[in-house]
Design an enzyme around this catalytic site. Structure first.
Site, short mmCIF file in Angstrom:
data_model
loop_
_atom_site.label_atom_id
_atom_site.label_comp_id
_atom_site.label_asym_id
_atom_site.label_seq_id
_atom_site.Cartn_x
_atom_site.Cartn_y
_atom_site.Cartn_z
N TYR A 144 35.06 26.46 17.72
CA TYR A 144 33.66 26.24 17.31
C TYR A 144 32.97 25.28 18.27
O TYR A 144 33.49 24.22 18.62
CB TYR A 144 33.58 25.67 15.89
CG TYR A 144 32.15 25.42 15.46
CD1 TYR A 144 31.34 26.48 15.10
CD2 TYR A 144 31.62 24.14 15.44
CE1 TYR A 144 30.02 26.26 14.72
CE2 TYR A 144 30.31 23.90 15.06
CZ TYR A 144 29.50 24.98 14.71
OH TYR A 144 28.20 24.77 14.34
N HIS A 181 16.83 24.52 18.87
CA HIS A 181 16.84 23.47 17.85
C HIS A 181 15.72 22.44 18.03
O HIS A 181 15.57 21.54 17.20
CB HIS A 181 18.20 22.76 17.85
CG HIS A 181 19.30 23.56 17.20
ND1 HIS A 181 19.57 24.87 17.54
CD2 HIS A 181 20.19 23.24 16.22
CE1 HIS A 181 20.58 25.31 16.82
NE2 HIS A 181 20.97 24.35 16.00
N ASN A 222 24.68 16.98 17.43
CA ASN A 222 25.44 16.78 16.20
C ASN A 222 25.70 15.29 16.04
O ASN A 222 26.29 14.67 16.91
CB ASN A 222 26.78 17.53 16.30
CG ASN A 222 27.00 18.44 15.12
OD1 ASN A 222 26.46 18.21 14.05
ND2 ASN A 222 27.81 19.48 15.32
N TYR A 264 8.64 -15.43 -15.15
CA TYR A 264 9.79 -14.85 -14.44
C TYR A 264 9.53 -14.72 -12.93
O TYR A 264 10.45 -14.84 -12.12
CB TYR A 264 10.14 -13.47 -15.00
CG TYR A 264 10.76 -13.47 -16.37
CD1 TYR A 264 11.00 -14.64 -17.09
CD2 TYR A 264 11.13 -12.27 -16.96
CE1 TYR A 264 11.56 -14.62 -18.34
CE2 TYR A 264 11.71 -12.24 -18.23
CZ TYR A 264 11.92 -13.42 -18.91
OH TYR A 264 12.49 -13.39 -20.16
N ARG A 274 10.45 -18.18 -11.82
CA ARG A 274 11.75 -18.68 -12.25
C ARG A 274 12.90 -17.78 -11.78
O ARG A 274 13.99 -18.26 -11.46
CB ARG A 274 11.76 -18.78 -13.77
CG ARG A 274 12.99 -19.41 -14.32
CD ARG A 274 12.99 -19.67 -15.82
NE ARG A 274 11.96 -19.07 -16.62
CZ ARG A 274 12.18 -18.47 -17.79
NH1 ARG A 274 13.40 -18.36 -18.24
NH2 ARG A 274 11.19 -17.98 -18.49
N PHE A 317 29.08 14.51 10.58
CA PHE A 317 27.64 14.57 10.84
C PHE A 317 26.81 14.43 9.56
O PHE A 317 25.59 14.28 9.61
CB PHE A 317 27.28 15.91 11.49
CG PHE A 317 27.86 17.10 10.76
CD1 PHE A 317 27.40 17.48 9.51
CD2 PHE A 317 28.89 17.83 11.33
CE1 PHE A 317 27.94 18.56 8.83
CE2 PHE A 317 29.44 18.92 10.66
CZ PHE A 317 28.95 19.28 9.40
N GLU A 320 25.31 25.49 5.22
CA GLU A 320 25.11 24.04 5.12
C GLU A 320 24.42 23.79 3.78
O GLU A 320 23.21 23.62 3.69
CB GLU A 320 24.29 23.56 6.31
CG GLU A 320 25.05 23.81 7.62
CD GLU A 320 24.17 23.89 8.85
OE1 GLU A 320 22.96 23.60 8.73
OE2 GLU A 320 24.70 24.23 9.93
#
Length: 516
Positions: free
Chosen positions: A55, A85, A197, A282, A285, A331, A416
């Protein structure tokens, strides 16, 4: 010439990342890293020369991993990966973020588990050291399979086909590389995949937020203490014995910060006797409990991000001991996403309690100061609507604090099928920091105005320094005036480190972030 920082892959410190973020270092690698890079590249080259499917080397990507690629097309495969991409949209990432991306990617690849050639890492460092900023659109990553689109745009610039940012303008990357004397990178087997990646964009964005928020948080401590004095609050809630009984580190540290900031205040001493108020609101404090919890959350985020900055997060990973190339999921940016979501909550809460302190100051029934901090209320509205602005910003932060990590959407035809959304989780923090800084700017103005009504009494040395810093540019408000420029100036003091420097001069205090 900028000083040189020797990157020890896997051993970057928060201080080193801060200097890279600020752009004050040239980067270089130790010789030992080069040996590791060469050894892992030999494993990839054997895979490229062989016939077994691997791969990222001789297959397609994602859902197309079952498609074999011929040896003659392996380089084209990597080039096509980067081109296909590079699909980001939106405004470009800030130069500080891109500098971190370049450095983090170089450090990750240099650990010797990615199988790239030395020239890949050298090109990343050369672009960084030349001050070049690849044009990287900010939107388009889901934070799994790596920050694919933004890292692809970064890589597209390295190969001379993308763009660089120069003086805020987009210019062809090829021309910028040539002008800097850098040869455009030609990708070999697996190198395009190794470059895109990984979690370097989401990590860089989250680090950008952490480092950007540091002076804001320190300013919040100074301003919160100034508000305590303006409202003639008690310092009893900061007694160390209270916080030691709970044992929360951030809470104990914040109480110590407040004790140091308020030490020696004549305003505090003036109402030790004769003040019939038993307990403060508050928002005064419980500052150690609230801001301390935020500090713990931010410190945890810093630890996670420091680990991630030193991690190897591409896929598949190369192991030189036995020549194995193993596909995994480093990744997936879930650690970054959850850290960023935690940071978002902390940033929102620092702003939320500051907004409550402003509301307390303008409420004469609580603060015992003139209504809306003006001596002629009615004719003058004072800080009435400045508080409304703070409330609007605090409300925006509540929406922005919604966790991004729970909003997974499947991609790549369900290959994915769970993603982190870490990139947005980290990117949205800048808007939240801006909102919180503006709230604190308004509080600084209000607290300083409250102090005016207590004169001639003086606050502590540190808080009088903060008050004087504001008054150098902004006078006390004795009647209504155009307040927006005052808010802008006060917010600048919150963000630019001016108030932080006062905080950091206090002796003997624990560091804000983690020791590195």
């Amino acid at each position: 010439m900028l000083p040189t920082l020797l990157i020890q892959p896997g051993q970057l410190t928060l201080e080193q990342l801060q200097s890279i973020h600020a752009g004050v270092r040239q980067l270089t690698l130790p010789a030992s890293s080069r040996e590791l890079i060469r050894a892992s590249q030999k494993v990839v080259q054997r895979a490229a020369d062989g016939d077994a499917p691997v791969y990222g080397v001789n297959t397609g990507f994602g859902k197309l991993a079952n498609q074999r690629i011929s040896k003659a097309q392996l380089d084209t495969l990597q080039l096509n990966l980067i081109r296909s991409h590079s699909v980001g949209v939106g405004e470009p990432l800030a130069p500080e973020v891109v500098r971190l991306m370049l450095a983090l990617k170089a450090a990750s690849l240099a650990r010797g588990y990615s199988g790239v050639r030395e020239v890949v890492v050298d090109t990343l460092l050369a672009v960084h050291n030349a001050g070049l900023v690849p044009y990287v659109p900010s939107q388009g990553s889901v934070g799994a399979s790596g920050d694919l689109a933004p890292l692809a745009h970064m890589t597209l610039a390295l190969i001379g086909e993308g763009e660089m940012l120069q003086d805020g303008k987009r210019v062809p990357a090829g021309a910028a590389l040539k002008q800097a004397g850098i040869e455009a990178l030609a990708l070999g087997a697996k190198e395009g995949l190794a470059l895109i990646n990984g979690t370097q964009t989401s990590t860089a964005l989250a680090l950008h937020a952490l480092l950007s928020f540091e002076p804001v948080l320190e300013s919040a401590l100074v301003i919160g203490a100034l508000t305590v004095d303006a409202a003639r609050g008690s310092d009893g809630p900061f007694d160390p014995r209270i916080h030691e009984l709970r044992g929360q580190p951030g809470q104990m540290d914040v109480a110590q910060y407040y004790r140091a900031l308020l030490k020696g205040s004549a305003i505090r001493n003036s109402h030790l006797d004769g003040d019939d108020r038993v307990q403060d609101p508050y928002s005064l404090r419980c500052q150690p409990q609230v801001v301390g919890a935020c500090l713990d959350q931010l410190r945890h985020g810093a630890l996670v991000l420091l680990r991630e900055a030193n991690a190897v997060t591409d896929n598949p990973l190369v192991f030189t001991e036995d020549g194995a190339m193993i596909s995994g999921g480093n990744f997936h940016a879930e650690p970054v996403a959850l850290a960023a979501d935690g940071m978002a909550l902390a940033i929102a809460e620092v702003g939320a309690i500051a907004e409550r302190r402003i509301a307390m100051l303008i409420d004469s029934g609580v603060s015992r100061l003139p209504p809306f901090l003006t001596s002629d209320a009615g004719l003058n509205s004072g800080f009435m609507i400045a508080h409304v602005t703070a409330a609007a910003l605090a409300s925006e932060n509540k929406s922005l604090a919604h966790p991004a990590s729970v909003d997974s959407l499947p991609t790549s035809a369900n290959q994915e099928d769970h993603v982190s959304m870490a990139t947005f989780a980290a990117r949205r923090l800048q808007a939240m920091i801006s909102n919180t800084a503006n709230i604190l700017g308004i509080e600084l103005l209000a607290a300083a105005q409250g102090i005016e009504f207590l004169r001639p009494l003086q606050s502590s040395v540190a808080l009088e320094q903060a008050h004087a810093l504001l008054r150098q540019q902004i006078p006390a408000m004795d009647h209504d005036r155009f307040l927006a420029p005052d808010i802008e100036h006060a917010t600048t003091l919150v963000r630019n480190g001016a108030l932080s420097r006062i905080f950091r001069t206090l002796p003997g205090l624990p560091t804000l972030w983690i020791p590195t």
